[in-house]
Design a protein around this motif. Structure first.
Motif, PDB file in Angstrom:
ATOM      1  N   UNK A 108       0.814  -1.219   0.000  1.00  0.00           N
ATOM      2  CA  UNK A 108       0.000   0.000   0.000  1.00  0.00           C
ATOM      3  C   UNK A 108       0.846   1.268   0.000  1.00  0.00           C
ATOM      4  N   UNK A 109       2.160   1.117   0.148  1.00  0.00           N
ATOM      5  CA  UNK A 109       3.054   2.268   0.166  1.00  0.00           C
ATOM      6  C   UNK A 109       3.087   2.978   1.510  1.00  0.00           C
ATOM      7  N   UNK A 110       2.652   2.288   2.552  1.00  0.00           N
ATOM      8  CA  UNK A 110       2.633   2.856   3.895  1.00  0.00           C
ATOM      9  C   UNK A 110       4.042   2.799   4.490  1.00  0.00           C
ATOM     10  N   UNK A 111       4.390   3.790   5.318  1.00  0.00           N
ATOM     11  CA  UNK A 111       5.689   3.826   5.969  1.00  0.00           C
ATOM     12  C   UNK A 111       5.727   2.772   7.077  1.00  0.00           C
ATOM     13  N   UNK A 112       6.537   1.723   6.883  1.00  0.00           N
ATOM     14  CA  UNK A 112       6.607   0.592   7.804  1.00  0.00           C
ATOM     15  C   UNK A 112       8.053   0.412   8.279  1.00  0.00           C
ATOM     16  N   UNK A 113       8.222   0.249   9.595  1.00  0.00           N
ATOM     17  CA  UNK A 113       9.521  -0.081  10.172  1.00  0.00           C
ATOM     18  C   UNK A 113       9.363  -1.410  10.888  1.00  0.00           C
ATOM     19  N   UNK A 161      14.437  -0.920  25.296  1.00  0.00           N
ATOM     20  CA  UNK A 161      13.988  -2.108  26.018  1.00  0.00           C
ATOM     21  C   UNK A 161      13.709  -3.314  25.130  1.00  0.00           C
ATOM     22  N   UNK A 162      14.038  -3.216  23.850  1.00  0.00           N
ATOM     23  CA  UNK A 162      13.789  -4.332  22.938  1.00  0.00           C
ATOM     24  C   UNK A 162      13.327  -3.835  21.581  1.00  0.00           C
ATOM     25  N   UNK A 163      12.645  -4.711  20.858  1.00  0.00           N
ATOM     26  CA  UNK A 163      12.195  -4.369  19.507  1.00  0.00           C
ATOM     27  C   UNK A 163      10.725  -4.734  19.340  1.00  0.00           C
ATOM     28  N   UNK A 164       9.934  -3.755  18.945  1.00  0.00           N
ATOM     29  CA  UNK A 164       8.544  -4.046  18.595  1.00  0.00           C
ATOM     30  C   UNK A 164       8.576  -4.627  17.180  1.00  0.00           C
ATOM     31  N   UNK A 165       7.706  -5.571  16.900  1.00  0.00           N
ATOM     32  CA  UNK A 165       7.763  -6.267  15.608  1.00  0.00           C
ATOM     33  C   UNK A 165       7.568  -5.334  14.417  1.00  0.00           C
ATOM     34  N   UNK A 166       6.634  -4.379  14.519  1.00  0.00           N
ATOM     35  CA  UNK A 166       6.390  -3.515  13.369  1.00  0.00           C
ATOM     36  C   UNK A 166       5.753  -2.211  13.824  1.00  0.00           C
ATOM     37  N   UNK A 167       6.229  -1.108  13.245  1.00  0.00           N
ATOM     38  CA  UNK A 167       5.629   0.202  13.459  1.00  0.00           C
ATOM     39  C   UNK A 167       5.152   0.722  12.116  1.00  0.00           C
ATOM     40  N   UNK A 168       3.904   1.185  12.085  1.00  0.00           N
ATOM     41  CA  UNK A 168       3.318   1.751  10.874  1.00  0.00           C
ATOM     42  C   UNK A 168       2.988   3.208  11.160  1.00  0.00           C
ATOM     43  N   UNK A 169       3.491   4.099  10.307  1.00  0.00           N
ATOM     44  CA  UNK A 169       3.226   5.532  10.419  1.00  0.00           C
ATOM     45  C   UNK A 169       2.324   5.887   9.247  1.00  0.00           C
ATOM     46  N   UNK A 170       1.053   6.177   9.563  1.00  0.00           N
ATOM     47  CA  UNK A 170       0.085   6.410   8.490  1.00  0.00           C
ATOM     48  C   UNK A 170      -0.943   7.457   8.915  1.00  0.00           C
TER      49      UNK A 170
END
Length: 113
Positions: free
Chosen positions: A28-33, A40-49
Motif C-alpha cells: 500500500x506504500x505505507x511507511x513501515x519499520x 527495552x527491545x524491539x517491537x515487531x512492526x511500526x506503521x506511520x500512516x
C-alpha cells in the motif's frame, strides 16, 4: 529482517505472520519499520500512516489467546520513543494459534501522548 527467519521453520513462528502483515502494508506504500528498536527491545512492526502511529507485536500461542502480545508492548514501553511526536499511538497485539494457524486474539489500546 533476518530475525524473522533465523534458525526456524518460518511457518511455525511469528516471523511468518509478521511478513504477511508487512507485505500488505508495504504494498500500500505505507511507511513501515520492522524490528523497530528501543531501549527495552524491539517491537515487531511500526506503521506511520495518516498522522497516526500503529505499533504491532505478534505472538504465536498454542491454541488460546494469552494477551501476551499487547502486554509486551506496554511492559517494554515501546511507545515511549514516539510520545514527543504528538501523534496518536495505537498499540496492537496480534496472537495466532500454532495449531489452527489463524488469528485468535487482536487487541488494540490507544495511548494518549
Amino acid at each position: 529482517p533476518h530475525d524473522w527467519y533465523r534458525n526456524n521453520p518460518i511457518a511455525r513462528y511469528e516471523g511468518h505472520y509478521a511478513s504477511v502483515f508487512y507485505s500488505h502494508f508495504a504494498a500500500l506504500g505505507v511507511n513501515v519499520t520492522v524490528e523497530d528498536a528501543s531501549h527495552h527491545g524491539k517491537v515487531d512492526m511500526t506503521v506511520d500512516f495518516a498522522g497516526h502511529l500503529y505499533l504491532f507485536e505478534f505472538k504465536v500461542v498454542e491454541q488460546l489467546p494469552e494477551g501476551s502480545a499487547l502486554e509486551q508492548i506496554k511492559a517494554k514501553g515501546y511507545a515511549d520513543k514516539y510520545r514527543a511526536q504528538g501523534k496518536p499511538i495505537h498499540l496492537i497485539g496480534v496472537e495466532f494459534s500454532r495449531e489452527r494457524r489463524q488469528i485468535v486474539a487482536f487487541e488494540v489500546e490507544n495511548v494518549h501522548c
